[in-house]
Scaffold this motif. Structure first.
Motif, mmCIF file in Angstrom:
data_model
loop_
_atom_site.group_PDB
_atom_site.id
_atom_site.type_symbol
_atom_site.label_atom_id
_atom_site.label_comp_id
_atom_site.label_asym_id
_atom_site.label_seq_id
_atom_site.Cartn_x
_atom_site.Cartn_y
_atom_site.Cartn_z
ATOM 1 N N THR A 54 3.233 -2.289 3.472
ATOM 2 C CA THR A 54 2.865 -3.683 3.295
ATOM 3 C C THR A 54 1.366 -3.859 3.505
ATOM 4 O O THR A 54 0.804 -3.329 4.463
ATOM 5 C CB THR A 54 3.638 -4.577 4.282
ATOM 6 N N SER A 55 0.729 -4.607 2.642
ATOM 7 C CA SER A 55 -0.717 -4.802 2.746
ATOM 8 C C SER A 55 -1.065 -5.669 3.948
ATOM 9 O O SER A 55 -0.197 -6.317 4.556
ATOM 10 C CB SER A 55 -1.251 -5.464 1.473
ATOM 11 N N ASP A 56 -2.347 -5.697 4.254
ATOM 12 C CA ASP A 56 -2.803 -6.537 5.362
ATOM 13 C C ASP A 56 -2.479 -8.003 5.095
ATOM 14 O O ASP A 56 -2.114 -8.744 6.023
ATOM 15 C CB ASP A 56 -4.311 -6.363 5.567
ATOM 16 N N PRO A 94 4.784 -1.486 7.896
ATOM 17 C CA PRO A 94 3.320 -1.521 7.871
ATOM 18 C C PRO A 94 2.703 -0.423 7.025
ATOM 19 O O PRO A 94 1.566 -0.552 6.567
ATOM 20 C CB PRO A 94 2.943 -1.361 9.350
ATOM 21 N N ARG A 102 0.844 -1.183 0.000
ATOM 22 C CA ARG A 102 0.000 0.000 0.000
ATOM 23 C C ARG A 102 0.886 1.241 0.000
ATOM 24 O O ARG A 102 2.087 1.167 0.263
ATOM 25 C CB ARG A 102 -0.921 0.003 1.225
ATOM 26 N N ILE A 148 1.227 -8.563 5.743
ATOM 27 C CA ILE A 148 1.512 -8.576 7.186
ATOM 28 C C ILE A 148 1.003 -9.874 7.810
ATOM 29 O O ILE A 148 1.673 -10.473 8.667
ATOM 30 C CB ILE A 148 0.877 -7.348 7.859
ATOM 31 N N TRP A 149 -0.179 -10.328 7.389
ATOM 32 C CA TRP A 149 -0.722 -11.572 7.932
ATOM 33 C C TRP A 149 0.187 -12.745 7.605
ATOM 34 O O TRP A 149 0.465 -13.596 8.469
ATOM 35 C CB TRP A 149 -2.118 -11.807 7.368
#
Length: 323
Positions: free
Chosen positions: A205-207, A202, A110, A210-211
Motif C-alpha cells: 500500500t502506498s503512503d 504496508p 507499491r 496508508i495515510w
C-alpha cells in the motif's frame, strides 16, 4: 465507419465477425502450443507444447465451426442456444481483463508485479470475442424466430419494480464489505485477530493509501460506495440523465468480473468455515471471507439484472419494425 453506424448494421456483420475472431484466436493458441508462450497465451506459465494452449486451440477451433454453422443454417434455433456457452468460454479466457482497471490504481500501491501487457492484450481480445459472440447469438436467434433483428420486435421495457429491487439488492450486497473495511480503518478489528492494520499491507500500500486508512478512509470501501452508486444509477430515474453507453459498459464489466470472483470467495469462505480448507488468512475469521467478500457475487448478479433492465428500458423505439 462510425460506432453508431456499426450498431445500426450489426445483424449483418455479427456472424462473420464471430467466425473471423474464432479463427484468429484459435490460430494464436495453436502457435503458442507449438512454439512456446506467445501472444499472451501462456495460460499455465509453462513452456512449449503445454496442454492448456493446445486445449484452447481445440476449443476455439470448435467455436469457429459453430460460427460457420450459424451462417449456413440461419433457421436452426438450437445453434443460437449453443452459441451462448461460447460467450461464457470467452469471458473465462478474458476474466483477468475485466479486472484490469485495477491497474489504474497502481498509484495507491507499491511493490506490485509488472503488468504482463501481452497477456492483458490477449485477455482483452477474449472479452472482445465474448461481445462478438453475444451479438452473433442474438442476431441468429432473432433471425430464426423471425423477429426484428435490431430490437427483437419488442417495445422498450418500462422501469418496473424488479429493476428497482435489483439495484437495492446490489447496494445491500456491498454493505457488509463497506462496513467492515470502514470499521477496520476506524480502528475496530471486527473479524480480525492479527496485529497491524487489517486489510492493509504496508509492503504494497502506498503512503497515500496508508495515510487515508489511518484517517478512517479505506480506498476499497470508497470503491464499494462507487459500485453502489452505479447500481442506483442503473435503476433510479436520475440515472437516465447520465450517458447511456458508459453506464452499460461499467455495469456489464462489473457484473462479469465480480459475480464469479465473489462466488469463488464465498465458496472458499464456507469451506474454511467448515474446516475443509485453509484460506491462507489465518488472522481473519472465516465469516469475513464468506459474507463480506462473498457479497461480491450477489452484487455482480444483481448488477447484471439491473444493467439488463436499464438496457431494455433505455432502448429507443425501433423505426424498422414500428408501423
Amino acid at each position: 465507419m462510425t460506432p453508431k453506424r456499426l450498431l445500426a448494421d450489426w445483424p449483418s456483420w455479427a456472424g462473420p465477425a464471430a467466425l473471423l475472431w474464432s479463427l484468429l484466436y484459435a490460430t494464436g493458441a495453436a502457435v503458442a502450443a507449438l512454439t512456446g508462450p506467445a501472444f499472451g497465451y501462456a495460460l499455465l506459465a509453462k513452456g512449449t507444447g503445454t496442454a492448456a494452449e493446445a486445449t484452447a486451440a481445440a476449443l476455439y477451433a470448435a467455436t469457429a465451426v459453430l460460427a460457420y454453422a450459424l451462417l449456413r443454417r440461419p433457421d436452426t434455433r438450437w445453434l443460437s442456444t449453443a452459441a451462448w456457452p461460447v460467450v461464457g468460454l470467452c469471458l473465462t479466457s478474458g476474466f483477468a481483463a475485466l479486472l484490469s482497471p485495477i491497474h489504474l490504481l497502481s498509484f495507491l500501491s507499491r511493490n506490485q508485479p509488472p503488468v504482463d501487457w501481452a497477456a492483458l492484450a490477449n485477455q482483452s481480445a477474449a472479452v472482445l470475442g465474448a461481445v462478438l459472440w453475444g451479438y452473433a447469438a442474438l442476431a441468429h436467434r432473432r433471425g430464426a424466430l423471425g423477429t426484428c433483428p435490431h430490437c427483437g420486435g419488442r417495445a422498450p421495457a418500462p422501469a418496473g419494480r424488479s429493476r428497482t429491487r435489483a439495484g437495492l439488492v446490489a447496494v445491500a450486497a456491498l454493505v457488509p464489505y463497506t462496513a467492515l473495511k470502514t470499521a477496520w480503518a476506524l480502528g475496530l478489528p471486527l473479524g480480525h485477530t492479527g496485529t497491524g492494520r487489517p486489510g492493509v499491507d504496508p509492503a504494497y500500500t502506498s503512503d497515500l493509501g496508508i495515510w487515508l486508512y489511518d484517517n478512517g478512509v479505506d480506498v476499497t470501501a470508497v470503491l464499494a460506495v462507487l459500485g453502489m452508486l452505479l447500481a442506483l444509477a442503473l435503476t433510479r430515474p436520475w440515472g437516465r440523465r447520465l450517458p447511456r453507453l458508459p453506464l452499460l459498459a461499467l455495469g456489464w464489466a462489473g457484473a462479469g468480473a465480480l459475480a464469479p470472483f465473489g462466488a469463488f470467495l464465498a465458496a472458499l469462505g464456507v469451506l474454511a468455515w467448515t474446516g475443509a480448507v485453509s484460506t491462507g488468512l489465518a488472522d481473519h475469521a472465516p465469516w469475513v471471507v464468506a459474507i463480506a467478500y462473498g457479497g461480491f457475487s450477489c452484487y455482480g448478479l444483481a448488477l447484471a439484472r439491473a444493467t439488463l433492465a436499464y438496457q431494455r428500458a433505455a432502448r429507443a423505439a425501433c423505426e424498422r419494425c414500428t408501423p
